[in-house]
Design an enzyme around this catalytic site. Sequence first.
Site, PDB file in Angstrom:
ATOM      1  N   HIS A 451      -5.403   8.533 -17.363  1.00 39.37           N
ATOM      2  CA  HIS A 451      -7.020   7.880 -17.459  1.00 39.37           C
ATOM      3  C   HIS A 451      -6.915   6.641 -18.005  1.00 39.37           C
ATOM      4  O   HIS A 451      -7.749   5.929 -18.447  1.00 39.37           O
ATOM      5  CB  HIS A 451      -8.457   8.912 -17.633  1.00 39.37           C
ATOM      6  CG  HIS A 451      -8.582   9.994 -17.127  1.00 39.37           C
ATOM      7  ND1 HIS A 451      -8.838  11.257 -17.780  1.00 39.37           N
ATOM      8  CD2 HIS A 451      -8.261  10.456 -16.244  1.00 39.37           C
ATOM      9  CE1 HIS A 451      -9.167  12.409 -17.069  1.00 39.37           C
ATOM     10  NE2 HIS A 451      -7.976  11.718 -15.651  1.00 39.37           N
TER      11      HIS A 451
HETATM   12  C1  LIG Z   1      -2.083  12.677 -11.383  1.00 40.15           C
HETATM   13  C2  LIG Z   1      -3.787  11.522 -11.932  1.00 40.15           C
HETATM   14  C3  LIG Z   1      -4.703  12.279 -11.839  1.00 40.15           C
HETATM   15  C4  LIG Z   1      -5.949  12.451 -12.141  1.00 40.15           C
HETATM   16  N1  LIG Z   1      -6.721  13.140 -11.828  1.00 40.15           N
HETATM   17  C5  LIG Z   1      -8.291  12.691 -12.142  1.00 40.15           C
HETATM   18  C6  LIG Z   1      -9.216  13.353 -12.204  1.00 40.15           C
HETATM   19  O1  LIG Z   1      -8.888  14.792 -11.240  1.00 40.15           O
HETATM   20  N2  LIG Z   1     -10.797  12.897 -12.235  1.00 40.15           N
HETATM   21  C7  LIG Z   1     -10.641  11.627 -12.716  1.00 40.15           C
HETATM   22  O2  LIG Z   1     -12.234  11.665 -13.219  1.00 40.15           O
HETATM   23  N3  LIG Z   1      -9.632  10.350 -13.000  1.00 40.15           N
HETATM   24  C8  LIG Z   1      -8.818  11.003 -12.790  1.00 40.15           C
HETATM   25  N4  LIG Z   1      -8.002  10.353 -12.781  1.00 40.15           N
HETATM   26  C9  LIG Z   1      -7.306   8.765 -13.137  1.00 40.15           C
HETATM   27  C10 LIG Z   1      -8.197   7.828 -12.484  1.00 40.15           C
HETATM   28  O3  LIG Z   1      -7.802   8.339 -10.414  1.00 40.15           O
HETATM   29  C11 LIG Z   1      -7.687   6.598 -12.034  1.00 40.15           C
HETATM   30  O4  LIG Z   1      -8.266   5.863 -12.735  1.00 40.15           O
HETATM   31  C12 LIG Z   1      -8.050   6.137 -10.759  1.00 40.15           C
HETATM   32  O5  LIG Z   1      -8.547   6.469  -9.830  1.00 40.15           O
HETATM   33  C13 LIG Z   1      -7.791   4.668 -11.146  1.00 40.15           C
HETATM   34  O6  LIG Z   1      -8.736   4.005 -10.102  1.00 40.15           O
HETATM   35  P1  LIG Z   1      -8.259   2.239  -9.819  1.00 40.15           P
HETATM   36  O7  LIG Z   1      -8.896   1.489  -8.919  1.00 40.15           O
HETATM   37  O8  LIG Z   1      -8.089   1.228 -11.362  1.00 40.15           O
HETATM   38  O9  LIG Z   1      -6.345   2.108  -9.890  1.00 40.15           O
HETATM   39  P2  LIG Z   1      -5.931   3.074  -8.539  1.00 40.15           P
HETATM   40  O10 LIG Z   1      -6.419   4.338  -7.708  1.00 40.15           O
HETATM   41  O11 LIG Z   1      -4.592   3.714  -8.779  1.00 40.15           O
HETATM   42  O12 LIG Z   1      -5.211   2.016  -7.195  1.00 40.15           O
HETATM   43  C14 LIG Z   1      -4.409   0.837  -7.781  1.00 40.15           C
HETATM   44  C15 LIG Z   1      -3.535   0.782  -6.285  1.00 40.15           C
HETATM   45  O13 LIG Z   1      -3.179  -0.496  -6.506  1.00 40.15           O
HETATM   46  C16 LIG Z   1      -1.976  -0.516  -5.890  1.00 40.15           C
HETATM   47  N5  LIG Z   1      -0.570  -1.551  -6.704  1.00 40.15           N
HETATM   48  C17 LIG Z   1      -0.476  -1.484  -7.632  1.00 40.15           C
HETATM   49  N6  LIG Z   1       0.307  -2.485  -8.256  1.00 40.15           N
HETATM   50  C18 LIG Z   1       0.697  -3.344  -6.286  1.00 40.15           C
HETATM   51  C19 LIG Z   1       1.106  -4.627  -6.380  1.00 40.15           C
HETATM   52  N7  LIG Z   1       2.023  -4.891  -7.357  1.00 40.15           N
HETATM   53  N8  LIG Z   1       0.971  -4.876  -4.690  1.00 40.15           N
HETATM   54  C20 LIG Z   1      -0.154  -4.312  -4.331  1.00 40.15           C
HETATM   55  N9  LIG Z   1      -0.580  -2.754  -4.380  1.00 40.15           N
HETATM   56  C21 LIG Z   1      -0.392  -2.469  -5.884  1.00 40.15           C
HETATM   57  C22 LIG Z   1      -1.576   0.744  -6.068  1.00 40.15           C
HETATM   58  O14 LIG Z   1      -0.281   0.721  -4.772  1.00 40.15           O
HETATM   59  C23 LIG Z   1      -2.518   1.507  -6.293  1.00 40.15           C
HETATM   60  O15 LIG Z   1      -2.628   1.814  -4.833  1.00 40.15           O
HETATM   61  C24 LIG Z   1      -6.685  10.846 -12.206  1.00 40.15           C
HETATM   62  C25 LIG Z   1      -5.043   9.939 -12.178  1.00 40.15           C
HETATM   63  C26 LIG Z   1      -3.919  10.600 -11.950  1.00 40.15           C
HETATM   64  C27 LIG Z   1      -2.653   9.592 -11.891  1.00 40.15           C
END
Ligand SMILES: Cc1cc2nc3c(=O)[nH]c(=O)nc-3n(C[C@H](O)[C@H](O)[C@H](O)COP(=O)(O)OP(=O)(O)OC[C@H]3O[C@@H](n4cnc5c(N)ncnc54)[C@H](O)[C@@H]3O)c2cc1C
Length: 514
Positions: A451
Amino acid sequence: MTGGAGNGHWDVVVVGAGSAGCALVARLVDAGRRVLLLEAGADHAQPADFPAVLRDATRLGAVGPGSPATWSYTARLTAELDHPVVRGRGVGGSSAVNGGYFVRGTRADLDGWAADGNDLWSYDAVLPSFRRLESDRDLSGDPAHGGTGPVPVTRVRSAHPVADAFAGACAELGFPAEPDKNADGAPGHGPLPMNVADGVRVNTAMAYLSPRRGSPDLSVRGDTVVTRVVVRSGRAVGVQTTDGVVHADEVVLAAGAVASPHLLMLSGIGPAAQLRAAGVEVLVDAPGVGADVTDHPDLYLTWQPRHELPVLPDQLPLASVLNARAAGSTGSGDLEVLPWLTPFSQVFGAPGPPAREDLALGLALMQEDSRGQLTLVSADPSVQPRIEHRYLTEASDRRRMREVVRLGAQLLRTSSFAPLVAARTGLPDDALAEDRALDQWVRAHLATAQHLAGSARMGPDGDPGAVVDQHLRVRGVVGLRVVDTSVMPRVPSRGPAATAVALGERAAELMTGG
Ligand SMILES: Cc1cc2nc3c(=O)[nH]c(=O)nc-3n(C[C@H](O)[C@H](O)[C@H](O)COP(=O)(O)OP(=O)(O)OC[C@H]3O[C@@H](n4cnc5c(N)ncnc54)[C@H](O)[C@@H]3O)c2cc1C
């Protein structure tokens, strides 16, 4: 590539189609902005196009080693313990691979952010975003909830014996019922809101992008890795990708809490000495990039069932959760206990015949006092930053981790739960009895909830660790924002997924003058 806008002029280029990124992009398009969304992983236009392993909410089938749907990093949880860290890769980002637990950050979490000088992010300021993002299928008439938003939210009323036993155990120990985890009540035990509909994990690309495919104002490019932000005379003018440079009036990094700070550092925005040591020219000395990382340290207390337990058809692995306050804590609950209803071989592995295997209680510290660090080690974008969680550095965290382990053991011993339990496995009685021994056991069994947050956090003028202001604008560069869990001042005391989506919604509002 999908979308009608071709290679024309872009108002905004967004990097990363994850939890926050998809919500942001959709709302910018709704406000009439022309948006190019670049995503490193695969693009799937419609819900039915996603591979079964990403749709199936009964398992976390896409997080194993070598999965094309994840980025796979190595992190250092403590000085002695390395652990894999994964992030989703592909449209939907981590929401496409995660557990589907969808609980809002609490009033105390968000008002805490506001109290640090980010008043645009108080609970009351963000509540409309939480309502707008959801279609709560259980509580749509309730004023705290939305009934028409893109993300379906449901609570499982499970008839599973473990769920029943856990509910009884929580009541026996005096924990209050918390029937709506997404309301503003006191922490307790209750059904888990999930972004699941008819067994499908509804990720943010399904919820937000699919309905807007074909819009002339939206273009989505999958399989496009961004390697840095292009900055000219102090203004972000576009991004460098593995295929060339893309220009736009404004750049938003929504690449997640590892990749967004990494991209800032690769672009010359970060702690100056660290960037120079890695061979990157410094544009902005920003000591907060990669600092102040928070997460949820967790571990599993395993137990062997006395009898083979039924595997119900379409059984989701999680159905309820206990949030509790550690001794002396006053907030919204800094301890969490999650009973898993199916063995991990089925949750993380291939579906197969039900096995009589150990089950687990997930035990987590939800408001750590310790802080982690991401460090740039190379100017080569393909080399991951060093990820150090520095879990349990603070004595208060060690104390509360002991407390949540003892709470888990106590729940298993209640008269509601004990009839299901043949034995507690993994945690010996002598470790449970004595603080030093328990600390050692915890350190050996520690894991991470995955997280990560706070690695490019927001904060007011004069806060030296603040990378972005509360409009999420990167200090020192015009036309550049970060919109993902990196900017959270602290990880919420619930899983961050729902709050990440709300963050995308709220950021769009701030960017369009709402
Ligand atoms: C296995 C797992 C289980 C989890 N379970 C839960 C849960 O059940 N409940 C909960 O509340 N939280 C959970 N989490 C945490 C939660 O899902 C994340 O904190 C949240 O989704 C993050 O959102 P974000 O928008 O910050 O990034 P992300 O949703 O990770 O999105 C980032 C995106 O940017 C893209 N990206 C990265 N680098 C580049 C680049 N250089 N060029 C182009 N694109 C790029 C990635 O491919 C990705 O699609 C879990 C996380 C994981 C990994």
